[in-house]
Structure formats: structure tokens, C-alpha cells
Design an enzyme around this catalytic site. Structure first.
Site, short mmCIF file in Angstrom:
data_model
loop_
_atom_site.label_atom_id
_atom_site.label_comp_id
_atom_site.label_asym_id
_atom_site.label_seq_id
_atom_site.Cartn_x
_atom_site.Cartn_y
_atom_site.Cartn_z
N TYR A 164 0.82 -1.22 0.00
CA TYR A 164 0.00 0.00 0.00
C TYR A 164 0.86 1.27 0.00
O TYR A 164 0.42 2.31 -0.52
CB TYR A 164 -1.02 -0.02 1.14
CG TYR A 164 -2.17 -0.95 0.81
CD1 TYR A 164 -3.11 -0.59 -0.15
CD2 TYR A 164 -2.28 -2.21 1.38
CE1 TYR A 164 -4.15 -1.45 -0.51
CE2 TYR A 164 -3.30 -3.08 1.03
CZ TYR A 164 -4.23 -2.69 0.08
OH TYR A 164 -5.24 -3.55 -0.28
N GLN A 182 -15.42 3.81 -6.06
CA GLN A 182 -14.80 2.60 -5.54
C GLN A 182 -13.30 2.81 -5.39
O GLN A 182 -12.58 1.95 -4.88
CB GLN A 182 -15.05 1.42 -6.49
CG GLN A 182 -16.52 1.08 -6.66
CD GLN A 182 -16.75 0.16 -7.84
OE1 GLN A 182 -16.67 -1.06 -7.73
NE2 GLN A 182 -17.03 0.72 -8.99
N ASN A 183 -12.82 3.96 -5.87
CA ASN A 183 -11.38 4.19 -5.90
C ASN A 183 -10.86 4.69 -4.56
O ASN A 183 -11.55 5.42 -3.85
CB ASN A 183 -11.04 5.20 -7.00
CG ASN A 183 -11.46 4.69 -8.37
OD1 ASN A 183 -11.68 3.49 -8.54
ND2 ASN A 183 -11.59 5.59 -9.33
N ASP A 216 -8.02 6.47 -4.49
CA ASP A 216 -7.23 7.68 -4.74
C ASP A 216 -8.06 8.92 -4.43
O ASP A 216 -9.27 8.84 -4.18
CB ASP A 216 -6.71 7.70 -6.20
CG ASP A 216 -7.84 7.80 -7.23
OD1 ASP A 216 -8.62 8.77 -7.17
OD2 ASP A 216 -7.93 6.90 -8.10
N HIS A 241 -14.51 2.03 -0.78
CA HIS A 241 -13.49 1.04 -0.45
C HIS A 241 -12.30 1.63 0.31
O HIS A 241 -11.23 1.03 0.35
CB HIS A 241 -13.02 0.32 -1.73
CG HIS A 241 -14.10 -0.52 -2.34
ND1 HIS A 241 -14.12 -0.90 -3.66
CD2 HIS A 241 -15.23 -1.06 -1.79
CE1 HIS A 241 -15.20 -1.63 -3.91
NE2 HIS A 241 -15.89 -1.73 -2.80
N GLY A 260 -16.07 3.74 -15.81
CA GLY A 260 -14.86 2.95 -15.61
C GLY A 260 -14.93 1.91 -14.53
O GLY A 260 -14.03 1.80 -13.70
N SER A 268 -15.95 -2.38 -13.97
CA SER A 268 -16.36 -3.63 -14.60
C SER A 268 -17.64 -4.18 -13.96
O SER A 268 -18.18 -5.17 -14.43
CB SER A 268 -15.24 -4.66 -14.46
OG SER A 268 -14.98 -4.90 -13.09
N1 APR Z 1 -11.76 4.94 -19.26
C1 APR Z 1 -12.88 4.36 -18.74
N2 APR Z 1 -12.90 3.07 -18.33
C2 APR Z 1 -11.76 2.36 -18.47
C3 APR Z 1 -10.57 2.90 -19.00
C4 APR Z 1 -10.60 4.26 -19.41
N3 APR Z 1 -9.54 4.87 -19.92
N4 APR Z 1 -9.62 1.92 -19.00
C5 APR Z 1 -10.21 0.83 -18.49
N5 APR Z 1 -11.49 1.09 -18.17
C6 APR Z 1 -12.51 0.20 -17.59
C7 APR Z 1 -12.36 -1.26 -17.93
O1 APR Z 1 -12.95 -1.52 -19.20
C8 APR Z 1 -13.11 -1.93 -16.80
O2 APR Z 1 -14.48 -2.10 -17.09
O3 APR Z 1 -12.40 0.26 -16.19
C9 APR Z 1 -12.97 -0.92 -15.65
C10 APR Z 1 -12.07 -1.36 -14.53
O4 APR Z 1 -12.64 -2.45 -13.90
P1 APR Z 1 -11.95 -3.09 -12.61
O5 APR Z 1 -10.49 -3.21 -12.84
O6 APR Z 1 -12.71 -4.32 -12.28
O7 APR Z 1 -12.15 -1.96 -11.48
P2 APR Z 1 -13.39 -1.67 -10.56
O8 APR Z 1 -14.67 -2.00 -11.23
O9 APR Z 1 -13.21 -0.28 -10.03
O10 APR Z 1 -13.12 -2.68 -9.39
C11 APR Z 1 -13.93 -2.64 -8.25
O11 APR Z 1 -12.52 -4.20 -7.15
O12 APR Z 1 -10.42 -4.94 -6.62
C12 APR Z 1 -11.52 -4.27 -6.18
O13 APR Z 1 -11.65 -2.77 -4.39
C13 APR Z 1 -11.21 -2.88 -5.72
O14 APR Z 1 -12.54 -0.88 -5.97
C14 APR Z 1 -12.06 -2.04 -6.63
C15 APR Z 1 -13.17 -2.97 -7.02
#
Ligand code: APR
Length: 234
Positions: A55, A88-89, A91, A106, A172, A174
Site C-alpha cells: 500500500y 470505488q477508488n 485515490d 473502499h 470505468g 467492470s
Molecule cells: N476509461 C474508462 N474506463 C476504463 C478505462 C478508461 N480509460 N480503461 C479501463 N477502463 C474500464 C475497464 O474496461 C473496466 O471495465 O475500467 C474498468 C475497470 O474495472 P476493474 O479493474 O474491475 O475496477 P473496478 O470495477 O473499479 O473494481 C472494483 O474491485 O479490486 C476491487 O476494491 C477494488 O474498488 C475495486 C473494485
């Protein structure tokens, strides 16, 4: 007339173009670090030093990163609309772009919390947490991060916000990680939902509009359209 209420629900993708890697894309963080080695209570009990160092690296990356056009456009929407960000970020790029109401589901990488009292959260005065750094109650400090398998205390306030939204802008994410991904279900029936994400995300609610674009392109173009019209439309 009351200002329209916009809730922005953001995930790792909004910070990708600020140089912070997402979790589940092919170059995802978890390829180098297994989740169970760094982001679980078990990892913390087994090897707290490795968890702290992991971290510390994430914190250094966040400090070096800058908000991008998507974070900035969202902050500018406050000029015409009532805007709340549920992210969920971990930052602080929404805050640094100027967003005034940000709820972190989170946790926050720039904060630490007590291992004795989860409600005892402190702003970090330095870029690392060391073994021996203690809270006011005398127990070891840990990152203020919700680890896998832990409760998400900000869920209820987030549900309240989303349940009162006129429009939901999802950026952004998933929509893979629950309970956070389930938040969309709490949007009222009249609330329109727009998702900005370049990937084929499985839409978790009928009627969602999917704009397949990077955050830094899709969000500013939507925001300038809404600002010009003075109204948020799907
Ligand atoms: N602009 C917009 N979306 C984007 C970009 C971009 N430039 N680049 C990637 N993405 C999208 C991907 O297509 C994907 O759908 O961002 C998404 C990222 O998904 P994850 O990596 O699964 O992140 P997230 O959904 O925030 O994860 C949720 O999981 O690991 C845990 O606690 C952590 O908060 C996090 C949670």
C-alpha cells in the site's frame, strides 16, 4: 426549480488515464500481486510488513498522479447540477479535481485506521505506514482500505444517495465486485443511467445507455452537452 441531482459512480477506469492501473484489465495489478497476498485480513495477519509496503507503493503512485479530463469535467458539473461522487477508488483524484462531495466505498489510501477501532481514521502525515505506528488507542495503524471479506460500512450512505438520484453516471467500472456493483439497483425508476467504459461491461440494469469510450473522452463530451443544455438527459 431544484437543481437536478447527479450521482457519479466511478471505478478504477476513471483513473486509468491518470496512470493508475485498473484491477481486471490485462495489465491489472492483481497479476503481480495475488489478492489474497495483499488485500485480505488474512494477509495482514500473516505478513503485515508486506501488506504495508504494497500500500505504500500504491500511495506513492497516487501522490504522483494528476486528475484527468474526466475528473475535471465531473467537478465542473457542480456549476449547474447537484453532484455527488460515489467512488470505488482509493485515490483522491476526484477531490483534487474539485469535487466537493465524494464518498469512498473502499477506503482512502491517504488515510490510516486503527486496528482496534475501525471508526478511528486519521489522515496520514507521511507517505508510509510502519510497523510500530500507533493510533490514539495505542494499537497498530493499518491502511484505511476495505479488504476482501470485510464489511463495506459506506454502503448504506451510498444507497441513500443513489436512491435520490435523478441521473446516474457510471464511469470505468467492470461492475464485478459486490456489494458495490449492486448499488445501481437502488437508482429510482425515473433515474436515467449512463455508463462510460470502453469495454463490453455486462449491464446490470435494463435501459442503461452505454457509451463505449475512454473516460477522458466520453465524460467531458457528455458533461459539456449537459452544461450547454442546462439539463441532464440520457
Ligand atoms: N476509461 C474508462 N474506463 C476504463 C478505462 C478508461 N480509460 N480503461 C479501463 N477502463 C474500464 C475497464 O474496461 C473496466 O471495465 O475500467 C474498468 C475497470 O474495472 P476493474 O479493474 O474491475 O475496477 P473496478 O470495477 O473499479 O473494481 C472494483 O474491485 O479490486 C476491487 O476494491 C477494488 O474498488 C475495486 C473494485
Amino acid at each position: 426549480m431544484d437543481r437536478q441531482r447527479l450521482v457519479v459512480f466511478s471505478g478504477a477506469g476513471i483513473s486509468a488515464e491518470s496512470g493508475l492501473r485498473t484491477f481486471r484489465d490485462s495489465d491489472g495489478l492483481w497479476e503481480e500481486h495475488r489478492i489474497e497476498d495483499v488485500a485480505t485480513p488474512e494477509a495482514w495477519h500473516r505478513d503485515p510488513t508486506s501488506v504495508l509496503r504494497f500500500y505504500d507503493q500504491r500511495r506513492a503512485q497516487v501522490i504522483a498522479a494528476m486528475p484527468n479530463a474526466a475528473h475535471i469535467a465531473i467537478a465542473q458539473l457542480q456549476g449547474k447540477f447537484e453532484v455527488v461522487v460515489v467512488t470505488q477508488n482509493i485515490d483522491d483524484l476526484h477531490e483534487r479535481a474539485g469535487s466537493e462531495h465524494v464518498l469512498h466505498l473502499h477506503g482512502e489510501i491517504l488515510k490510516a485506521r486503527s486496528t482496534k477501532d475501525p471508526g478511528l481514521v486519521v489522515q496520514l502525515e507521511k507517505p508510509t505506514i510502519e510497523i510500530g505506528d500507533r493510533c490514539a488507542l495505542g494499537s497498530q495503524l493499518r491502511p484505511h482500505i476495505v479488504w476482501f471479506g470485510e464489511a463495506v460500512p459506506m454502503m448504506d450512505p451510498a444507497i441513500d444517495l443513489i436512491a435520490r438520484a435523478d441521473h446516474l453516471l457510471v464511469v470505468g467500472t467492470s461492475l464485478n465486485v459486490y456489494p458495490a456493483a449492486g448499488l445501481i439497483q437502488y437508482a429510482p425508476r425515473y433515474c436515467s443511467i449512463t455508463l462510460v467504459d470502453p469495454a463490453d461491461v455486462t449491464l446490470t440494469r435494463a435501459g442503461m445507455t452505454h457509451i463505449k469510450a475512454k473516460a477522458s473522452e466520453g465524460v467531458p463530451s457528455l458533461a459539456s452537452e449537459w452544461m450547454r443544455k442546462g439539463s441532464i438527459t440520457a
